[in-house]
Design a protein around this motif. Structure first.
Motif, PDB file in Angstrom:
ATOM      1  N   GLU A 137       0.836  -1.194   0.000  1.00  0.00           N
ATOM      2  CA  GLU A 137       0.000   0.000   0.000  1.00  0.00           C
ATOM      3  C   GLU A 137       0.873   1.247   0.000  1.00  0.00           C
ATOM      4  O   GLU A 137       2.049   1.201   0.349  1.00  0.00           O
ATOM      5  CB  GLU A 137      -0.856   0.040   1.272  1.00  0.00           C
ATOM      6  N   TRP A 138       0.277   2.351  -0.342  1.00  0.00           N
ATOM      7  CA  TRP A 138       0.915   3.650  -0.233  1.00  0.00           C
ATOM      8  C   TRP A 138       0.300   4.375   0.944  1.00  0.00           C
ATOM      9  O   TRP A 138      -0.907   4.355   1.129  1.00  0.00           O
ATOM     10  CB  TRP A 138       0.714   4.461  -1.515  1.00  0.00           C
ATOM     11  N   ALA A 139       1.134   5.015   1.763  1.00  0.00           N
ATOM     12  CA  ALA A 139       0.654   5.763   2.923  1.00  0.00           C
ATOM     13  C   ALA A 139       1.285   7.153   2.900  1.00  0.00           C
ATOM     14  O   ALA A 139       2.442   7.311   2.499  1.00  0.00           O
ATOM     15  CB  ALA A 139       1.013   5.045   4.212  1.00  0.00           C
ATOM     16  N   TYR A 195       4.019  10.301  -0.285  1.00  0.00           N
ATOM     17  CA  TYR A 195       3.557   8.923  -0.225  1.00  0.00           C
ATOM     18  C   TYR A 195       4.766   8.005  -0.066  1.00  0.00           C
ATOM     19  O   TYR A 195       5.760   8.141  -0.777  1.00  0.00           O
ATOM     20  CB  TYR A 195       2.800   8.539  -1.498  1.00  0.00           C
ATOM     21  N   GLY A 212      -5.992  -1.801  -3.000  1.00  0.00           N
ATOM     22  CA  GLY A 212      -5.921  -0.353  -3.117  1.00  0.00           C
ATOM     23  C   GLY A 212      -5.568   0.061  -4.539  1.00  0.00           C
ATOM     24  O   GLY A 212      -5.034  -0.726  -5.313  1.00  0.00           O
ATOM     25  N   TRP A 262      -4.284   8.035  -3.434  1.00  0.00           N
ATOM     26  CA  TRP A 262      -4.340   6.603  -3.149  1.00  0.00           C
ATOM     27  C   TRP A 262      -5.608   6.269  -2.377  1.00  0.00           C
ATOM     28  O   TRP A 262      -5.935   6.895  -1.374  1.00  0.00           O
ATOM     29  CB  TRP A 262      -3.120   6.184  -2.334  1.00  0.00           C
ATOM     30  N   HIS A 263      -6.325   5.272  -2.859  1.00  0.00           N
ATOM     31  CA  HIS A 263      -7.509   4.751  -2.167  1.00  0.00           C
ATOM     32  C   HIS A 263      -7.079   3.430  -1.526  1.00  0.00           C
ATOM     33  O   HIS A 263      -6.743   2.479  -2.243  1.00  0.00           O
ATOM     34  CB  HIS A 263      -8.654   4.536  -3.163  1.00  0.00           C
ATOM     35  N   ARG A 264      -7.074   3.378  -0.212  1.00  0.00           N
ATOM     36  CA  ARG A 264      -6.557   2.215   0.510  1.00  0.00           C
ATOM     37  C   ARG A 264      -7.350   0.949   0.232  1.00  0.00           C
ATOM     38  O   ARG A 264      -8.556   0.976   0.025  1.00  0.00           O
ATOM     39  CB  ARG A 264      -6.598   2.476   2.003  1.00  0.00           C
ATOM     40  N   HIS A 292      -9.032  -2.702   1.358  1.00  0.00           N
ATOM     41  CA  HIS A 292      -9.839  -3.038   2.529  1.00  0.00           C
ATOM     42  C   HIS A 292     -10.542  -4.375   2.323  1.00  0.00           C
ATOM     43  O   HIS A 292     -10.651  -4.866   1.198  1.00  0.00           O
ATOM     44  CB  HIS A 292     -10.873  -1.943   2.803  1.00  0.00           C
TER      45      HIS A 292
END
Length: 96
Positions: free
Chosen positions: A52-54, A60, A79, A90-92, A94
């Protein structure tokens, strides 16, 4: 006393409403996903959750994927980068 409690509740709800409207962090161009070797599954049936990107420190940062116990009755939605007015956000991922 009840009036003060009601005002407090209204203020708390209003604050949470505006917090949920916070804008996404965005970048002009989508960064390339780093290449790394996926480790061997630690146990049978382990599900690989992709990296993931945070948003960290004003940019990011990529977080490597990991193995997780699958959730019964759920599927993992990976994501993705989605276009926004100024670039991409970025849309995480889930469990759904």
């Amino acid at each position: 006393m009840k009036t003060i409690a009601k005002i407090g509740i209204v203020l708390a709800l209003t604050g949470s409403l505006f917090t949920s409207c916070a804008a996404d962090y965005y970048v002009a161009e989508r960064p390339a996903e780093p290449v790394y070797v996926r480790p061997v599954a630690p146990y049978p049936g382990a599900y690989w959750v992709p990296g993931e990107w945070a948003w960290r420190g004003g940019r990011y940062a990529y977080i490597n994927g990991y193995y997780a116990q699958p959730r019964r009755g759920h599927v993992y939605v990976q994501g993705y980068w989605h276009p926004v007015r100024r670039g991409y956000a970025w849309h995480r991922g889930h469990w759904r």
